[in-house]
Design a protein around this motif. Structure first.
Motif, PDB file in Angstrom:
ATOM      1  N   SER A   1      35.524  20.005  53.783  1.00 12.04           N
ATOM      2  CA  SER A   1      35.994  19.866  55.167  1.00 12.04           C
ATOM      3  C   SER A   1      36.630  21.153  55.677  1.00 12.04           C
ATOM      4  CB  SER A   1      36.998  18.710  55.266  1.00 12.04           C
ATOM      5  OG  SER A   1      38.116  18.949  54.424  1.00 12.04           O
ATOM      6  N   CYS A   2      37.286  21.893  54.774  1.00 10.98           N
ATOM      7  CA  CYS A   2      37.910  23.153  55.193  1.00 10.98           C
ATOM      8  C   CYS A   2      36.863  24.223  55.501  1.00 10.98           C
ATOM      9  CB  CYS A   2      38.877  23.655  54.115  1.00 10.98           C
ATOM     10  SG  CYS A   2      38.095  23.956  52.519  1.00 10.98           S
ATOM     11  N   ASP A   3      35.627  23.977  55.057  1.00 14.28           N
ATOM     12  CA  ASP A   3      34.540  24.917  55.343  1.00 14.28           C
ATOM     13  C   ASP A   3      33.716  24.499  56.552  1.00 14.28           C
ATOM     14  OD1 ASP A   3      34.921  26.655  53.025  1.00 14.28           O
ATOM     15  OD2 ASP A   3      34.285  24.930  51.839  1.00 14.28           O
ATOM     16  N   GLY A   4      34.027  23.311  57.101  1.00 16.34           N
ATOM     17  CA  GLY A   4      33.339  22.890  58.311  1.00 16.34           C
ATOM     18  C   GLY A   4      32.606  21.566  58.238  1.00 16.34           C
ATOM     19  N   CYS A   5      32.561  20.936  57.054  1.00 11.66           N
ATOM     20  CA  CYS A   5      31.880  19.642  56.945  1.00 11.66           C
ATOM     21  C   CYS A   5      32.817  18.554  57.456  1.00 11.66           C
ATOM     22  CB  CYS A   5      31.498  19.356  55.493  1.00 11.66           C
ATOM     23  SG  CYS A   5      30.630  17.776  55.282  1.00 11.66           S
ATOM     24  N   ASP A   6      32.385  17.836  58.496  1.00 12.66           N
ATOM     25  CA  ASP A   6      33.238  16.827  59.113  1.00 12.66           C
ATOM     26  C   ASP A   6      32.867  15.400  58.689  1.00 12.66           C
ATOM     27  OD1 ASP A   6      30.852  16.624  60.371  1.00 12.66           O
ATOM     28  OD2 ASP A   6      31.611  16.899  62.414  1.00 12.66           O
TER      29      ASP A   6
ATOM     30  N   GLN B   1      28.129  30.945  56.029  1.00 16.94           N
ATOM     31  CA  GLN B   1      28.655  31.324  57.336  1.00 16.94           C
ATOM     32  C   GLN B   1      30.107  31.779  57.230  1.00 16.94           C
ATOM     33  OE1 GLN B   1      28.054  28.101  60.096  1.00 16.94           O
ATOM     34  NE2 GLN B   1      25.856  27.958  59.683  1.00 16.94           N
ATOM     35  N   LYS B   2      30.837  31.073  56.396  1.00 17.15           N
ATOM     36  CA  LYS B   2      32.244  31.431  56.221  1.00 17.15           C
ATOM     37  C   LYS B   2      32.374  32.776  55.514  1.00 17.15           C
ATOM     38  CE  LYS B   2      36.632  29.453  54.710  1.00 17.15           C
ATOM     39  NZ  LYS B   2      37.291  28.269  54.059  1.00 17.15           N
ATOM     40  N   SER B   3      31.441  33.056  54.578  1.00 16.56           N
ATOM     41  CA  SER B   3      31.469  34.326  53.841  1.00 16.56           C
ATOM     42  C   SER B   3      31.246  35.507  54.779  1.00 16.56           C
ATOM     43  CB  SER B   3      30.402  34.321  52.743  1.00 16.56           C
ATOM     44  OG  SER B   3      30.660  33.302  51.806  1.00 16.56           O
TER      45      SER B   3
ATOM     46  N   GLU C   1      35.667  40.283  58.577  1.00 14.44           N
ATOM     47  CA  GLU C   1      36.421  40.240  59.832  1.00 14.44           C
ATOM     48  C   GLU C   1      37.848  39.731  59.597  1.00 14.44           C
ATOM     49  OE1 GLU C   1      36.172  38.063  64.232  1.00 14.44           O
ATOM     50  OE2 GLU C   1      34.495  37.933  62.824  1.00 14.44           O
ATOM     51  N   LEU C   2      37.944  38.715  58.749  1.00 16.46           N
ATOM     52  CA  LEU C   2      39.266  38.179  58.435  1.00 16.46           C
ATOM     53  C   LEU C   2      40.109  39.212  57.686  1.00 16.46           C
ATOM     54  CD1 LEU C   2      38.280  34.559  57.317  1.00 16.46           C
ATOM     55  CD2 LEU C   2      39.428  35.217  59.436  1.00 16.46           C
ATOM     56  N   GLU C   3      39.460  39.929  56.760  1.00 12.88           N
ATOM     57  CA  GLU C   3      40.171  40.968  56.009  1.00 12.88           C
ATOM     58  C   GLU C   3      40.675  42.061  56.947  1.00 12.88           C
ATOM     59  OE1 GLU C   3      37.324  42.196  53.136  1.00 12.88           O
ATOM     60  OE2 GLU C   3      37.929  40.684  51.653  1.00 12.88           O
TER      61      GLU C   3
END
Length: 231
Positions: free
Chosen positions: A129-134, A159-161, A166-168
């Motif tokens: 869920s934290c990766d986007g699965c609802d 997608q998160k990878s 960008e997050l870094e």
């Protein structure tokens, strides 16, 4: 010679026979011995009157105000208080799973743990869920969901990878800003310390000048006194 009488409850089974003057003591509802006299509960439970022969059974089994201990936690009170007030909140009272999973005697204090960790019918979120699965499903269907949605989960992770650089970068910017703010704060603190030192120096100089002016005033006064004496 006193008149001999029979107990008025003879037809019910009392075989007492005695003098007339003793009859009232025998049938007295408080201190009498007749087992067939109607009496009240000594606990004042306001139940219907019953024969003395049923008193002990009433006190031990039926009186709502009889002393009673919770068999789950040993809390002590009256039967009515324990069963009506204590049991609905007793942490050790056994309750069934609200999801109807088959567990019928779960201690109330462990019910939350059962729902959060083991109940097969509890609706839970996907571990991704934290990766986007609802997706939400019953715990017993976890294996099925994981098999059916493997590709979806891999896609979400991919997608998160892509967003990691960008997050870094954002994290690095925040860290740089923090360092800059700390540096500016340090400079401001140094300036304030310098200003404090300057103010202290000026205060010392003012105090010295004040002492000099006082000395000059004393000298002038002394000279004036000498002039007066010479005159």
């Amino acid at each position: 010679m006193s008149l001999k009488v029979m107990c008025p409850h003879m037809a019910e089974g009392c075989d007492w026979e005695g003098e007339l003057e003793s009859l009232e003591r025998h049938t007295n509802s408080f201190a009498g011995k007749c087992l067939y006299v109607d009496v009240d509960c000594p606990n004042f439970c306001r139940s219907k009157r019953f024969q003395r022969r049923d008193l002990e059974e009433h006190k031990s089994k039926h009186c709502p105000l009889r002393p009673f201990s919770c068999k789950y936690c040993n809390h002590k009170d009256t039967f009515r208080a324990v069963t009506k007030k204590h049991w609905p909140i007793c942490e050790k009272y056994p309750v069934p799973c609200p999801n109807g999973c088959g567990e019928e005697e779960i201690e109330r204090q462990h019910l939350k743990e059962h729902l959060q960790e083991t109940c097969p019918l509890e609706v839970i979120e996907c571990e991704f869920s934290c990766d986007g699965c609802d997706a939400k499903f019953q715990r017993r269907l976890t294996s099925t969901h994981m098999k059916e949605c493997t590709e979806t989960h891999l896609s979400l992770i991919a997608q998160k990878s892509k967003k990691i650089p960008e997050l870094e970068k954002m994290v690095q910017q925040l860290m740089d800003q923090k360092k800059q703010d700390q540096h500016q704060f340090g400079q401001q603190a140094n300036r304030m310390n310098q200003q404090e030192d300057l103010i202290k120096q000026q205060a010392d100089e003012i105090e010295k000048k004040g002492d000099q002016i006082k000395q000059q005033g004393d000298l002038i006064k002394l000279q004036g006194d000498l002039i007066k004496q010479q005159g």
